[in-house]
Design a protein around this motif. Structure first.
Motif, short mmCIF file in Angstrom:
data_model
loop_
_atom_site.label_atom_id
_atom_site.label_comp_id
_atom_site.label_asym_id
_atom_site.label_seq_id
_atom_site.Cartn_x
_atom_site.Cartn_y
_atom_site.Cartn_z
N THR A 350 0.83 -1.20 0.00
CA THR A 350 0.00 0.00 0.00
C THR A 350 0.87 1.26 0.00
N LEU A 351 1.90 1.27 0.84
CA LEU A 351 2.79 2.43 0.89
C LEU A 351 3.53 2.60 -0.43
N ILE A 352 3.97 1.50 -1.02
CA ILE A 352 4.65 1.55 -2.31
C ILE A 352 3.72 2.11 -3.38
N ASP A 353 2.47 1.67 -3.36
CA ASP A 353 1.47 2.15 -4.32
C ASP A 353 1.25 3.65 -4.16
N ALA A 354 1.06 4.09 -2.93
CA ALA A 354 0.79 5.50 -2.68
C ALA A 354 1.97 6.38 -3.06
#
Length: 506
Positions: A350-354
């Motif tokens: 999720t952090l990588i996506d954001a």
């Protein structure tokens, strides 16, 4: 993508990328939070975070113990894939983590407080680290002393007997962690919009991990208000769980011990919530909350007497399920709840996506932003968790074990090598009161789930790998014992920081 192209992409997208604040506690039972429906728990700060974001109701830990859970959350790989099963296992420094990915995207990930990594690498992709852990870097190095609370921080009757009102050094460490985080955020706010790049800060708390000892004022707020466990120990009990209960000495505890420990646990959760509130307030005061993606989770749960068990180490929901809350103003809904089956490994994705960071090639993590933005996206409701031990420490019990859980849709199957499995229907039996593994009508479901558990997970091979790793660790343990290597990012505990009031006789 070349370095120049990556830099161009990052420069054009810098204003769109969020700040990231990732808060992880230790051993927080999902049920003990107001936003998860507990009428006794006092968690106003987690509750307001949930009101401003999305609460996940079926999130799981990759392992129901600290080190493998945390390392899997960092890499997105299951414990068996990275040979990191126990509290003494090292994660290889060549395993890329979500912190490495964000660093590759131009962030400078910072950690304040607890990580609980074992071995020489105490960064694993963080560029800066403040504060520290309460335990040594190396198994075999001298352990820290909690004074009168010695041996009250792990499986065993001592942690229930030495419970109640007082103070643990863990709370002192967490108070320092919160203060450091607040100062760090204030400094970020002072940098000014023109010079400030998006930040990534992870804050690691020790609470509400046992010792079950809480500040007397906190303890008094819950004294007499915490109900007994809702689920007694099953009769008959699964033979592995019965053996584990005996190994933990739970037959030596009393009703009074358990009531004190549960009361203290609720007080510790409240204290942790207050510290989280300080960090959230500092974020807002610094003017940084409008574009900050905030994540709260715990590395695993705490059984607090449910089903007659304490601590973690099992696949009951109180042990393996975790609280998970995600907030990002204007980008995810407010006050929403999602029932999809998720895992701590999904946080890194999720952090990588954001952040627009490069994906980790071997990660099983899935970005939670899809779930946040669409209540019913296409989502495979399945995840796994592992519990594998050796004979290197007293917390492992009387014999090594190899266990794996699958949660798929409404069902949870627990495979225990050498024993019959356990099977629960969490839709009709969320308290896991009825083991359905022997029900003939569910034989096909049991068979299919067992096949999925074993598809890429071989207990015979794992047993051999664990024995080999145990021999390797024996040398490392003796090396640390003899050479006393330097300890990095360890907050020294003063035994005087921990104390316990005599129990009140009622």
């Amino acid at each position: 993508m070349t370095g120049r192209n990556m830099a161009t992409k990052l420069g054009s997208a810098a204003s769109e990328r969020p700040n990231i604040l990732y808060i992880m506690s230790d051993q927080h039972s999902r049920r003990v939070a107001g936003c998860y429906g507990d009428p006794v728990a006092r968690t106003p700060n987690l509750d307001r975070l949930a009101a401003r974001g999305v609460r996940f109701d079926n999130a799981y830990s990759p392992s129901p113990i600290c080190v493998p859970s945390r390392m899997s959350a960092f890499t997105g790989q299951y414990p068996y894939e990275q040979r990191c099963w126990t509290l003494q296992d090292h994660l290889g420094s060549d395993r890329p983590t979500w912190m490495h990915a964000l660093g590759a995207a131009g962030y400078r990930p910072t950690l304040i407080g607890r990580m609980h990594s074992v071995g020489p690498d105490q960064m694993h992709g963080f560029c800066e680290r403040l504060g520290g852990d309460a335990g040594p870097n190396w198994p075999g190095a001298p352990t820290q002393s909690l004074g009168p609370l010695a041996w009250a921080q792990g499986p065993g009757p001592t942690s229930l007997q030495r419970s109640g009102a007082g103070r643990s050094g863990y709370q002192t460490v967490d108070e320092e962690t919160a203060a450091l985080a607040c100062d760090w955020l204030a400094a970020k706010g002072d940098e000014g919009v023109e010079t400030r790049n998006p930040f990534c800060l992870m804050v690691g708390f020790l609470l509400p991990h046992c010792p079950f000892v809480a500040d007397p004022k906190d303890y008094a707020l819950f004294d007499g208000k915490v109900p007994p466990p809702s689920q007694p120990a099953p009769d008959p009990e699964h033979p592995w769980l019965a053996r584990w209960r005996k190994d933990c000495g739970l037959e030596k505890t009393t009703v009074e011990d358990m009531a004190r420990a549960r009361t203290a646990y609720y007080a510790l959760v409240m204290r942790m919530d207050r510290l989280i509130g300080q960090v959230l307030d500092a974020l807002a005061k610094a003017g940084l909350d409008d574009n900050t993606l905030i994540v709260y989770c715990s590395d695993h749960g705490e059984q607090i007497g449910e089903h007659g068990h304490w601590w973690k180490n099992t696949f009951y929901e109180d042990s393996v399920a975790v609280p998970l809350i995600l907030s990002w103003p204007g980008r995810v809904p407010e006050g929403a709840a999602r029932g999809q089956v998720t895992n701590l490994m999904d946080i890194g994705a999720t952090l990588i996506d954001a952040a627009g960071a490069p994906a980790l090639p071997a990660s099983h993590g899935r970005s939670l932003l899809r779930i946040c933005k669409t209540p019913a996206p296409r989502w495979d409701n399945v995840t796994f968790s592992e519990y594998v031990t050796d004979a290197t420490a007293n917390w492992c019990g009387s014999e090594p074990t190899r266990q794996r859980m699958i949660r798929k849709g409404r069902y949870k199957l627990i495979f225990i090598d050498g024993y019959e499995p356990m099977l629960f229907d969490l839709e009709t039996d969320p308290e896991e009161a009825n083991d359905l593994a022997g029900v003939p009508e569910l034989a096909d479901i049991r068979s299919h789930l067992t096949a999925e558990v074993l598809e890429d997970w071989d207990p015979v091979k794992i047993a051999q790998e664990v024995r080999n790793r145990e021999r390797e660790k024996a040398i490392l343990h003796e090396w640390a014992s003899q050479t006393r290597p330097d300890q990095r990012h360890v907050r020294r505990l003063d035994p005087a920081e921990s104390w316990l009031e005599p129990p009140v006789v009622k």
